[in-house]
Design a protein around this motif. Structure first.
Motif, short mmCIF file in Angstrom:
data_model
loop_
_atom_site.label_atom_id
_atom_site.label_comp_id
_atom_site.label_asym_id
_atom_site.label_seq_id
_atom_site.Cartn_x
_atom_site.Cartn_y
_atom_site.Cartn_z
N ASN A 9 0.97 -1.11 0.12
CA ASN A 9 -0.22 0.24 -0.57
C ASN A 9 1.13 1.18 -0.07
OD1 ASN A 9 -2.60 -1.91 0.02
ND2 ASN A 9 -2.47 -1.43 1.96
N GLY A 10 2.67 1.27 -0.25
CA GLY A 10 2.93 2.22 -0.66
C GLY A 10 4.04 2.18 1.18
N PRO A 11 4.65 3.34 1.00
CA PRO A 11 5.75 3.29 2.19
C PRO A 11 5.23 3.82 3.34
CG PRO A 11 6.53 4.92 0.62
CD PRO A 11 4.82 4.76 -0.07
N ASP A 12 5.62 2.74 4.62
CA ASP A 12 4.73 2.07 5.87
C ASP A 12 5.56 3.89 6.30
OD1 ASP A 12 3.77 0.65 5.83
OD2 ASP A 12 5.77 -0.67 5.76
N TRP A 13 4.69 4.46 7.43
CA TRP A 13 5.79 5.71 8.01
C TRP A 13 6.66 5.09 8.58
CZ3 TRP A 13 7.76 5.74 13.02
CH2 TRP A 13 7.09 5.50 13.86
N GLU A 14 7.21 3.88 8.66
CA GLU A 14 9.12 3.78 9.47
C GLU A 14 9.45 4.63 7.79
OE1 GLU A 14 6.15 1.48 10.18
OE2 GLU A 14 6.83 1.03 11.62
N ASP A 15 9.82 4.01 6.53
CA ASP A 15 9.64 4.45 5.52
C ASP A 15 10.40 6.22 5.26
OD1 ASP A 15 10.56 1.71 5.06
OD2 ASP A 15 8.32 2.15 3.47
N TRP A 16 9.54 6.50 5.72
CA TRP A 16 9.13 8.17 5.99
C TRP A 16 9.58 9.10 6.38
CZ3 TRP A 16 7.73 10.16 1.23
CH2 TRP A 16 6.87 9.44 0.39
N MET A 17 10.48 8.36 7.94
CA MET A 17 10.87 8.81 8.65
C MET A 17 12.23 8.46 8.32
SD MET A 17 9.01 9.81 10.60
CE MET A 17 10.06 9.95 12.30
N ILE A 18 12.79 7.72 6.98
CA ILE A 18 14.16 7.76 7.28
C ILE A 18 13.86 8.51 5.54
CG2 ILE A 18 15.60 6.54 5.68
CD1 ILE A 18 14.69 4.02 7.50
N LEU A 22 16.68 12.24 4.40
CA LEU A 22 17.52 12.28 3.61
C LEU A 22 17.38 13.04 2.46
CD1 LEU A 22 19.39 10.17 2.69
CD2 LEU A 22 18.01 8.94 1.93
N SER A 23 15.98 13.43 2.11
CA SER A 23 15.94 14.66 1.17
C SER A 23 16.08 15.21 1.75
CB SER A 23 14.08 14.30 0.29
OG SER A 23 13.56 15.08 1.93
N GLU A 24 15.72 16.16 2.74
CA GLU A 24 16.33 17.43 3.15
C GLU A 24 18.00 17.85 3.56
OE1 GLU A 24 14.94 18.49 7.25
OE2 GLU A 24 13.03 17.41 7.13
N ASP A 25 18.92 16.60 3.98
CA ASP A 25 19.89 16.61 3.27
C ASP A 25 20.46 16.78 2.17
OD1 ASP A 25 20.33 16.21 5.73
OD2 ASP A 25 20.81 14.15 5.72
N ILE A 26 19.86 16.40 1.14
CA ILE A 26 20.05 16.24 -0.46
C ILE A 26 19.66 17.21 -0.88
CG2 ILE A 26 19.33 15.42 -2.91
CD1 ILE A 26 18.91 12.77 -1.13
N ALA A 27 18.89 18.31 -0.21
CA ALA A 27 18.14 19.70 -0.83
C ALA A 27 19.21 20.76 -0.19
CB ALA A 27 16.81 20.14 -0.04
#
Length: 55
Positions: A9-18, A22-27
């Motif tokens: 059903n898509g990424p779990d909340w644990e996946d979003w916590m990672i 990570l996307s903030e670091d990339i930005a």
């Protein structure tokens, strides 16, 4: 083989916590690269202005 993905059903909340940090670091890294590039472009402009003034 397709049975593995039937109940996905898509990424779990644990996946979003990672993914979030990570996307903030990339930005942040991209903004830093852009800032450095702008500084170098400004330095190049200063150099050519100095050269053009001599002529």
């Amino acid at each position: 083989m397709d049975d593995c993905f039937d109940d996905f059903n898509g990424p779990d909340w644990e996946d979003w916590m990672i993914i979030g940090p990570l996307s903030e670091d990339i930005a942040r890294e991209k903004r830093e690269q852009d800032r450095i590039q702008r500084e170098q472009d400004d330095a190049d402009d200063d150099y050519w202005e100095m050269i053009n003034r001599k002529w």
